[in-house]
Write an enzyme that holds these catalytic residues in place. Sequence first.
Site, PDB file in Angstrom:
ATOM      1  N   ASP A   1       0.022  -7.631   1.637  1.00 32.69           N
ATOM      2  CA  ASP A   1       0.420  -6.223   1.663  1.00 32.69           C
ATOM      3  C   ASP A   1       1.933  -6.064   1.649  1.00 32.69           C
ATOM      4  O   ASP A   1       2.509  -5.316   2.445  1.00 32.69           O
ATOM      5  CB  ASP A   1      -0.183  -5.515   2.883  1.00 32.69           C
ATOM      6  CG  ASP A   1      -0.184  -3.993   2.723  1.00 32.69           C
ATOM      7  OD1 ASP A   1       0.201  -3.506   1.647  1.00 32.69           O
ATOM      8  OD2 ASP A   1      -0.553  -3.297   3.687  1.00 32.69           O
TER       9      ASP A   1
ATOM     10  N   SER B   1       4.640   2.417   8.106  1.00 31.77           N
ATOM     11  CA  SER B   1       4.248   1.308   7.224  1.00 31.77           C
ATOM     12  C   SER B   1       5.432   0.821   6.396  1.00 31.77           C
ATOM     13  O   SER B   1       6.139   1.612   5.767  1.00 31.77           O
ATOM     14  CB  SER B   1       3.129   1.749   6.288  1.00 31.77           C
ATOM     15  OG  SER B   1       1.935   1.947   6.983  1.00 31.77           O
TER      16      SER B   1
ATOM     17  N   HIS C   1       0.819  -1.216   0.000  1.00 40.34           N
ATOM     18  CA  HIS C   1       0.000   0.000   0.000  1.00 40.34           C
ATOM     19  C   HIS C   1       0.854   1.268   0.000  1.00 40.34           C
ATOM     20  O   HIS C   1       0.397   2.324  -0.426  1.00 40.34           O
ATOM     21  CB  HIS C   1      -1.006  -0.004   1.165  1.00 40.34           C
ATOM     22  CG  HIS C   1      -0.451   0.308   2.510  1.00 40.34           C
ATOM     23  ND1 HIS C   1      -0.230  -0.663   3.481  1.00 40.34           N
ATOM     24  CD2 HIS C   1      -0.073   1.476   3.091  1.00 40.34           C
ATOM     25  CE1 HIS C   1       0.240  -0.098   4.569  1.00 40.34           C
ATOM     26  NE2 HIS C   1       0.352   1.204   4.366  1.00 40.34           N
TER      27      HIS C   1
END
Length: 359
Positions: free
Chosen positions: A85, A170, A42
């Site tokens: 992811d 992230s 992402h």
Amino acid sequence: VFSLCVHRVACRAERPPSVGSGSGVVWANDAKDGLIIVTNSHVVGAGAAGARGAAVAKGTIISLAISGCEDKPTAEVVGLDADKDLAVLRVKPPLSKNIQAAKLRPVELARSAALKVGQVCYALGSPFGLEHTLSRGIVSGLDREIPSGVNRRPITGIIQTDAAVNPGNSGGPLLDRHGRLIGLATAIASPSGTFAGVGFAVPADIVSSAVEQLLKFGRVLRPALGVSLLPDTLVRQIGLEGALVLRVSPGSPAEACGLRPTEEVTSSSEADDLGWGGVRRAVRLGDMIVGVAGKRIRSSTDLLRALDGRADGERVEMLVVDAGAAAEAVVKAGGLGVPRVLRGKPRKVVATMAVLGLD
């Protein structure tokens, strides 16, 4: 370990390049393969298309901003694993003198399967763009489940931590007390969008397995059943519960074991009642999977969870109901007609899981 900003390299007549902010880890750094970077899918999607969870193609060329290095090298998207992811990027050799001078060392891996609740851990990344931020906490939970930040499919086996994880973390590492990678930060549970004491990381064992395949094949080869499923909201609207088969891929394990897809049928009967020029259009529902290996399946998410981690060639026993005999749905001018729910007799089928799309 470093922070990175991801910029899509814009072409003429394109909108201005967008930016994704996150962190990443150096997986490999040598003269032959170049610089291999692992981060969240992402994060790369945001940099390539300007929105969390956006799709980005393998082979896309993006520009990286690496902390501690003056250069902004371009990297190629080697492969993506939307289900977990994860993304792998490669800065091709020869590497610039500045990148070589940064002496970016590959991260050392730990076995995440050996983790214990209460174990000390450290989250390293660039929350809110603040580079080289280190936070300390513990492994506060194991075997959690969260939706992927890309396609919302369930990721199982997730590590939970109370080490501070915020936007910008992230793709950054979760480390043990020896500095070894135990997970890759990917999400938080928060009503405000900032850290509230619960962060999540994809375990290093899952990351390692996925990266190995992404580097070798450009994608992750997971055994699959070979079906498309009707969205759960529509299944509930017609009064049923389970994973309803919408389409069956030719040559798939689903076709081999006799799973039936949902089909549109036409008939000239009752044409006057529907007023569609003498043609009655109806949907003949396909099979509905209601059990896998003795576990009740109430939704498509339950099915994905039950099939996750199955091996190529593994035989899986499923309990299936012919939903076409359990309910009848008629498409009318205004939409889906009110179903008539009937009793369906379940049957057992055995599917042999296989990796699809290798040809």
